[in-house]
Write a protein that holds these residues in place. Structure first.
Motif: not given
Length: 328
Positions: A82-90, A161-174
């Protein structure tokens, strides 16, 4: 008396070998247990059996890879993003890094939806389309005049949550996610068929408007969230042109909709097959160790170890290939 008992016991041992049913039972048992007389592993742990397991796993991987090309949409990755969750986790990640929160912007959200739609339409998974369209083209197409802009992509994830965590694990996405150069953000969570698989694409677009006064307000953010679904992925729908009046197509209107559920969820299928296979082979190995220790059987060789190693490698490779969750 003891001599008679001994002879009787020998006769029993001798007799059972002459009974077809006894022999059949003996042979069946040693499909699962080591052979104490032949000093070798159970039939189901033999080198030939391990080769069969490897071939079977490769066939399963082949089915998962080629079935979508024959029957698109049968296999897929079920998700609840959900967009709301993605925004919150970001914004949680940004706050933890001492950065300001990003405000949800309607123009960036529309640009993100258009990018997701374009990827499904032309069947590509990249920042730049086969025709050369870049993320900034979608952003500028929404009349968003920016100083800085960025894009993160993700697909085949199960939850926000898994989406945002995966972005955080990637240097360029982080770097994008934690950049102090951005003030606003837009998301698209769109379901469709990509390369034959039913999947969910997530597009995250960042921006800083040239005019600071244009930064999204709380009201605009709330309006965007109302258009998106807090519990389900959004799909894009376009109003058709009015008959006889060309050029009257309206701006995209995004209405919440439940994601399509694939007939077979690749994630669940992979985990199930791996659990069944791993449990089966693990049980056989446990029985092998227990029975071998009890009977004093020594039959482990380097050749056997190599075959077991190949088996583990094949299973791990298939898990890696079929595992969901890819960021770009």
């Amino acid at each position: 008396m003891s001599v008679l008992k001994g002879k009787k016991k020998l006769n029993i041992v001798k007799d059972w070998r002459e009974q077809p049913k006894s022999i059949e039972k003996f042979q069946f048992v040693h499909h699962f247990l080591p052979h104490p007389e032949e000093k070798r592993r159970a039939t189901l742990l033999s080198n030939r059996a391990i080769i069969v397991y490897c071939v079977a796993m490769l066939l399963i991987a082949g089915i998962f890879r080629f079935l979508p090309k024959i029957v698109p949409g049968v296999l897929g990755y079920a998700s609840d993003i959900a967009v709301k969750d993605l925004l919150t986790y970001t914004n949680v990640k940004r706050k933890e890094a001492g950065l300001s929160e990003l405000r949800l912007n309607s123009a960036l959200t529309s640009a993100a939806h258009q990018k997701a739609d374009d990827m499904f339409k032309d069947q590509y998974w990249a920042h730049i389309s086969p025709e050369g369209t870049e993320p900034w083209d979608f952003i500028l197409g929404q009349n968003y005049d920016y100083i800085y802009a960025g894009e993160n992509l993700a697909k085949n994830f199960n939850n926000s949550k898994d989406v945002v965590e995966a972005w955080m694990k990637s240097p360029s996405h982080k770097e994008n996610l934690l950049s102090p150069n951005y003030d606003e953000i837009g998301f698209a969570v769109v379901n469709g068929v990509m390369e034959g698989y039913e999947t969910t694409l997530v597009v995250q677009m960042f921006g800083r408007p040239r005019n600071a006064a244009q930064v999204a307000s709380v009201y605009e953010e709330q309006t965007v969230l109302e258009k998106e679904s807090a519990a389900t992925a959004a799909v894009s729908e376009r109003k058709p042109e009015v008959e006889g009046v060309p050029g009257t197509a309206e701006e995209p209107v995004y209405t919440p909709a439940s994601p399509e559920k694939p007939a077979i969820d690749v994630t669940m299928a992979t985990k199930t097959v791996s659990a069944i296979f791993g449990g089966f082979v693990g049980t056989l190995l446990a029985l092998d160790v227990w029975y071998s220790k009890r009977k004093g059987i020594h039959k482990f060789t380097g050749h056997t170890a190599a075959h077991l190693g190949i088996l583990v490698l094949v299973v791990a490779s298939i898990w890696f290939v079929l595992t969901p969750g890819i960021v770009l």
